[in-house]
Design a protein around this motif. Structure first.
Motif, PDB file in Angstrom:
ATOM      1  N   VAL A 316      44.730  40.277  41.835  1.00 13.39           N
ATOM      2  CA  VAL A 316      45.097  41.689  41.281  1.00 13.39           C
ATOM      3  C   VAL A 316      46.544  42.351  41.423  1.00 13.39           C
ATOM      4  CG1 VAL A 316      44.461  44.353  41.368  1.00 13.39           C
ATOM      5  CG2 VAL A 316      42.591  42.608  41.039  1.00 13.39           C
ATOM      6  N   LEU A 317      47.073  42.164  43.093  1.00 14.99           N
ATOM      7  CA  LEU A 317      48.352  42.370  43.130  1.00 14.99           C
ATOM      8  C   LEU A 317      49.363  41.469  42.396  1.00 14.99           C
ATOM      9  CD1 LEU A 317      47.975  42.427  47.227  1.00 14.99           C
ATOM     10  CD2 LEU A 317      48.075  44.282  45.524  1.00 14.99           C
ATOM     11  N   ASP A 318      48.764  40.277  42.271  1.00 23.99           N
ATOM     12  CA  ASP A 318      50.006  39.432  41.478  1.00 23.99           C
ATOM     13  C   ASP A 318      49.937  39.947  39.910  1.00 23.99           C
ATOM     14  OD1 ASP A 318      50.326  37.959  43.448  1.00 23.99           O
ATOM     15  OD2 ASP A 318      49.033  36.308  43.092  1.00 23.99           O
ATOM     16  N   ALA A 319      48.847  40.121  39.479  1.00 22.05           N
ATOM     17  CA  ALA A 319      48.718  40.747  37.912  1.00 22.05           C
ATOM     18  C   ALA A 319      49.429  42.084  38.020  1.00 22.05           C
ATOM     19  CB  ALA A 319      47.281  40.741  37.691  1.00 22.05           C
ATOM     20  N   ARG A 320      49.302  42.926  38.986  1.00 23.89           N
ATOM     21  CA  ARG A 320      50.202  44.264  38.831  1.00 23.89           C
ATOM     22  C   ARG A 320      51.581  44.069  38.804  1.00 23.89           C
ATOM     23  NH1 ARG A 320      46.021  47.530  43.050  1.00 23.89           N
ATOM     24  NH2 ARG A 320      44.351  48.235  41.336  1.00 23.89           N
ATOM     25  N   ALA A 321      52.097  43.138  39.591  1.00 19.25           N
ATOM     26  CA  ALA A 321      53.635  42.863  39.675  1.00 19.25           C
ATOM     27  C   ALA A 321      54.008  42.172  38.135  1.00 19.25           C
ATOM     28  CB  ALA A 321      53.885  41.810  40.723  1.00 19.25           C
ATOM     29  N   VAL A 322      53.086  41.403  37.409  1.00 22.84           N
ATOM     30  CA  VAL A 322      53.500  40.834  36.183  1.00 22.84           C
ATOM     31  C   VAL A 322      53.512  41.913  35.354  1.00 22.84           C
ATOM     32  CG1 VAL A 322      53.105  39.169  34.556  1.00 22.84           C
ATOM     33  CG2 VAL A 322      52.821  38.624  36.740  1.00 22.84           C
ATOM     34  N   ASP A 323      52.301  43.021  35.441  1.00 23.14           N
ATOM     35  CA  ASP A 323      52.059  43.926  34.213  1.00 23.14           C
ATOM     36  C   ASP A 323      51.779  45.166  34.894  1.00 23.14           C
ATOM     37  OD1 ASP A 323      51.802  45.247  31.858  1.00 23.14           O
ATOM     38  OD2 ASP A 323      49.735  44.133  31.564  1.00 23.14           O
ATOM     39  N   PRO A 324      52.892  46.005  35.389  1.00 26.57           N
ATOM     40  CA  PRO A 324      52.753  46.965  36.292  1.00 26.57           C
ATOM     41  C   PRO A 324      52.212  48.177  35.363  1.00 26.57           C
ATOM     42  CG  PRO A 324      55.007  46.778  35.860  1.00 26.57           C
ATOM     43  CD  PRO A 324      54.313  45.422  35.348  1.00 26.57           C
ATOM     44  N   ASP A 325      52.372  48.125  34.095  1.00 24.56           N
ATOM     45  CA  ASP A 325      51.900  49.320  33.306  1.00 24.56           C
ATOM     46  C   ASP A 325      50.219  49.364  32.930  1.00 24.56           C
ATOM     47  OD1 ASP A 325      54.442  50.242  33.158  1.00 24.56           O
ATOM     48  OD2 ASP A 325      54.898  49.053  31.328  1.00 24.56           O
ATOM     49  N   ARG A 326      49.811  48.007  33.232  1.00 23.93           N
ATOM     50  CA  ARG A 326      48.276  47.945  32.916  1.00 23.93           C
ATOM     51  C   ARG A 326      47.429  48.610  34.014  1.00 23.93           C
ATOM     52  NH1 ARG A 326      45.665  45.221  29.329  1.00 23.93           N
ATOM     53  NH2 ARG A 326      47.633  43.945  28.625  1.00 23.93           N
ATOM     54  N   PRO A 327      46.729  49.426  33.729  1.00 25.43           N
ATOM     55  CA  PRO A 327      45.731  49.751  35.163  1.00 25.43           C
ATOM     56  C   PRO A 327      44.606  48.956  35.083  1.00 25.43           C
ATOM     57  CG  PRO A 327      45.273  51.247  32.973  1.00 25.43           C
ATOM     58  CD  PRO A 327      46.517  50.266  32.581  1.00 25.43           C
ATOM     59  N   ILE A 328      44.580  48.553  36.464  1.00 28.58           N
ATOM     60  CA  ILE A 328      43.519  47.598  36.831  1.00 28.58           C
ATOM     61  C   ILE A 328      42.968  48.425  38.163  1.00 28.58           C
ATOM     62  CG2 ILE A 328      43.070  45.280  37.776  1.00 28.58           C
ATOM     63  CD1 ILE A 328      45.698  44.344  36.595  1.00 28.58           C
ATOM     64  N   THR A 329      41.445  48.530  37.765  1.00 28.65           N
ATOM     65  CA  THR A 329      40.698  49.040  39.052  1.00 28.65           C
ATOM     66  C   THR A 329      39.513  48.090  39.492  1.00 28.65           C
ATOM     67  OG1 THR A 329      39.238  49.696  37.352  1.00 28.65           O
ATOM     68  CG2 THR A 329      40.787  51.343  37.812  1.00 28.65           C
ATOM     69  N   THR A 330      39.333  48.280  40.826  1.00 26.89           N
ATOM     70  CA  THR A 330      38.675  47.093  41.504  1.00 26.89           C
ATOM     71  C   THR A 330      37.509  47.915  42.356  1.00 26.89           C
ATOM     72  OG1 THR A 330      40.147  47.190  43.420  1.00 26.89           O
ATOM     73  CG2 THR A 330      40.412  45.521  41.710  1.00 26.89           C
ATOM     74  N   ASP A 331      36.336  47.071  42.429  1.00 30.57           N
ATOM     75  CA  ASP A 331      35.231  47.677  43.080  1.00 30.57           C
ATOM     76  C   ASP A 331      34.821  46.714  44.078  1.00 30.57           C
ATOM     77  OD1 ASP A 331      33.105  48.927  44.206  1.00 30.57           O
ATOM     78  OD2 ASP A 331      31.878  49.021  42.343  1.00 30.57           O
ATOM     79  N   LEU A 332      35.396  46.488  45.107  1.00 26.57           N
ATOM     80  CA  LEU A 332      35.080  45.237  45.911  1.00 26.57           C
ATOM     81  C   LEU A 332      34.311  45.568  47.126  1.00 26.57           C
ATOM     82  CD1 LEU A 332      38.966  43.914  45.593  1.00 26.57           C
ATOM     83  CD2 LEU A 332      36.569  43.610  44.231  1.00 26.57           C
ATOM     84  N   PRO A 333      33.608  44.818  47.860  1.00 27.85           N
ATOM     85  CA  PRO A 333      33.143  44.987  49.198  1.00 27.85           C
ATOM     86  C   PRO A 333      34.157  44.872  50.328  1.00 27.85           C
ATOM     87  CG  PRO A 333      32.305  42.967  48.296  1.00 27.85           C
ATOM     88  CD  PRO A 333      33.232  43.485  47.280  1.00 27.85           C
ATOM     89  N   ARG A 334      33.601  45.361  51.368  1.00 27.82           N
ATOM     90  CA  ARG A 334      34.703  45.194  52.625  1.00 27.82           C
ATOM     91  C   ARG A 334      34.802  43.796  52.812  1.00 27.82           C
ATOM     92  NH1 ARG A 334      29.571  46.340  54.772  1.00 27.82           N
ATOM     93  NH2 ARG A 334      29.062  45.041  56.518  1.00 27.82           N
ATOM     94  N   THR A 335      35.591  43.390  53.374  1.00 29.19           N
ATOM     95  CA  THR A 335      36.282  41.868  53.835  1.00 29.19           C
ATOM     96  C   THR A 335      35.299  41.204  54.644  1.00 29.19           C
ATOM     97  OG1 THR A 335      38.559  42.587  53.744  1.00 29.19           O
ATOM     98  CG2 THR A 335      38.157  40.399  54.824  1.00 29.19           C
ATOM     99  N   GLY A 336      34.983  40.101  54.048  1.00 28.10           N
ATOM    100  CA  GLY A 336      34.143  39.061  54.785  1.00 28.10           C
ATOM    101  C   GLY A 336      32.682  39.319  54.257  1.00 28.10           C
ATOM    102  N   THR A 337      32.350  40.113  53.476  1.00 22.37           N
ATOM    103  CA  THR A 337      30.835  40.346  52.855  1.00 22.37           C
ATOM    104  C   THR A 337      30.645  39.650  51.587  1.00 22.37           C
ATOM    105  OG1 THR A 337      31.599  42.310  51.683  1.00 22.37           O
ATOM    106  CG2 THR A 337      30.592  42.618  53.949  1.00 22.37           C
ATOM    107  N   ALA A 338      31.682  38.782  50.819  1.00 20.75           N
ATOM    108  CA  ALA A 338      31.465  38.079  49.995  1.00 20.75           C
ATOM    109  C   ALA A 338      31.818  36.657  49.780  1.00 20.75           C
ATOM    110  CB  ALA A 338      32.135  38.658  48.644  1.00 20.75           C
ATOM    111  N   PRO A 339      31.210  35.997  51.048  1.00 19.37           N
ATOM    112  CA  PRO A 339      31.715  34.520  51.342  1.00 19.37           C
ATOM    113  C   PRO A 339      31.157  33.673  50.122  1.00 19.37           C
ATOM    114  CG  PRO A 339      29.949  34.977  52.643  1.00 19.37           C
ATOM    115  CD  PRO A 339      30.210  36.411  51.828  1.00 19.37           C
TER     116      PRO A 339
END
Length: 461
Positions: A316-339
């Motif tokens: 998502v960070l890479d996509a925002r750098a390529v297309d900064p005008d596009r709103p991208i929202t995420t709903d992610l669990p805390r680190t380490g809980t989606a192995p």
């Protein structure tokens, strides 16, 4: 061919079974006849020898026995008793044979066969008891004729019953053979009758299962051939356009038809089309690599537990750098809980390709959403959903979006999109390579759902 020809020239199974049954019955009957006749005549011979011994011992009442006194040479010295019918005494040679043997013997003479037994007397002569056995030969011949007739009748009855019973028993096999012939003619949709629980039914069921697998394999092969044909056609079509553009600019430059001020434009277009060809070739090579297990990519033994949520954050960070005008929202669990257990670079490419697909097929500024969750119900899975608010894909085309060189509805294609239609195919191949599944979900816009097996904790691996 010789073996097949010999097999086809063999007699039908029913004929061989009938012949085998008749051979078995004939053997049994012959053994029975020979044994019974041997036993009967052995019993008759034993009873006759007992009568001769009783007559020699002085028994009375044996009027069918001839008693006489003979010398060592078998010559008659006196006749003590003769039979009322038939020859009176045996020949001298027969009497001499009984004297020499010292036990009951059978001897032949001009007047027929005799059973003789001799006992020595004190004066050096021999008491001879004899009984003609010509009647036994006639009895033997009559019994032989009777037995032969009986055996012939039994064999005829056995042949008829065997033919009927074998025909009845082979009806299911005949039906199987008839259906097999029709299947051999090319009708693979037919199936063998397998309604019985006997060996023929089991054979038919096994052959039906084999036919199902063969038909499924043929269908899959036909589909694979069709997909390969479409793939080659589409790849050729995709490569033809940039190659034609490159050839056109090169021909113009070679003929001097490109003005000096346009040379940079020609070189720029040649470079762009070359990069397009290179990108398409790279994607094709990647798909070919994914189609071949362990073909130079990270194998199952080399994969490690990675956090899918962290991979999504980086993409998502890479996509925002390529297309900064596009709103991208995420709903992610805390680190380490989606192995998940896999290749981090390949999984990053999955998310990157999905975000690139959104940029290519939705208007600028169209929102995108990414959601990762750990689902335990229905299996321990890590689920990633990537959705947008774009024009979406028609329902009848939703199952085809992951096909190679698939082109969505023109309303979904963003202006300037030059993709070859391989991005989602690569995503699907990588997901399948990781043991997951992917599908396009119904709803507004376009939503892709990816489900991957959750990795086991390191302590249980």
């Amino acid at each position: 061919m010789t073996g097949l020809t010999a097999m086809h020239r063999r007699r039908p199974l029913r004929h061989r079974l009938i012949a085998l049954m008749l051979a078995v019955v004939t053997t049994v009957l012959l053994i029975t006849v020979v044994a019974s006749m041997t036993l009967v005549f052995r019993i008759l011979s034993g009873e006759r020898d007992q009568r001769l011994d009783a007559a020699l011992a002085g028994g009375s009442g044996y009027t069918d026995v001839t008693l006489q006194i003979v010398d060592v040479a078998g010559r008659t010295r006196a006749i003590l008793q003769t039979r009322s019918r038939g020859p009176a005494v045996p020949a001298t040679e027969a009497a001499a044979a009984a004297v020499r043997a010292g036990h009951p013997v059978t001897a032949s003479g001009p007047d027929g066969a005799w059973r003789l037994s001799a006992r020595p007397r004190p004066d050096g002569t021999w008491l001879l008891a004899a009984q003609p056995i010509g009647g036994e030969g006639r009895l033997h011949d009559r019994l032989a004729v009777i037995w032969c007739g009986t055996v012939l009748v039994i064999l005829l009855i056995t042949a008829g019953l065997t033919r009927h019973l074998i025909g009845y028993g082979l009806r299911p096999l005949t039906a199987v053979a008839r259906e097999a012939t029709r299947i051999h003619a090319g009708d693979l949709t037919r199936r063998l009758p397998a309604g019985t629980a006997d060996e023929i039914g089991q054979l038919a069921a096994a052959l039906n299962g084999m036919l199902d697998r063969v038909q499924a394999a043929l269908h899959e092969r036909q589909q694979a051939d069709e997909r390969l044909r479409r793939f080659v056609d589409d790849a050729g079509h995709e490569l033809r356009t940039p190659v034609t553009a490159i050839r056109g600019w090169a021909d113009l430059y070679e003929r001097g038809a490109v003005p000096d001020i346009e040379v940079s434009t020609a070189m720029r277009r040649i470079r762009q089309e070359t990069e397009r060809v290179g990108s398409l070739v790279d994607q094709l090579l990647q798909l070919a690599s994914l189609d071949q297990p362990a073909a130079g990519r990270v194998g199952p033994d080399d994969r490690r537990n990675v956090d899918l949520a962290e991979i999504v954050r980086d993409a998502v960070l890479d996509a925002r750098a390529v297309d900064p005008d596009r709103p991208i929202t995420t709903d992610l669990p805390r680190t380490g809980t989606a192995p998940v257990c896999g290749d981090a670079m390949a999984l990053h490419q999955v998310v990157a390709n999905l975000l690139a697909n959104i940029r290519a097929h939705t208007p600028p500024g169209t929102p995108a959403r990414l959601h990762v969750q750990h689902q335990v119900a229905g299996g321990d899975r890590i689920v990633l959903r990537v959705s947008d608010d774009g024009p979406g894909v028609p329902a009848e085309m939703r199952d085809k979006v992951f096909d190679r060189f698939f082109r969505a509805d023109p309303a979904r294609a963003h202006r300037g999109s030059t993709g070859a239609g391989l991005g989602l195919s690569i995503v699907a191949a990588i997901v399948a390579d990781h043991g997951g599944d992917i599908r396009a979900e119904p709803g507004d816009g376009f939503t892709v759902r990816i489900s991957l097996p959750a990795a086991r904790p390191a302590s249980t691996r």
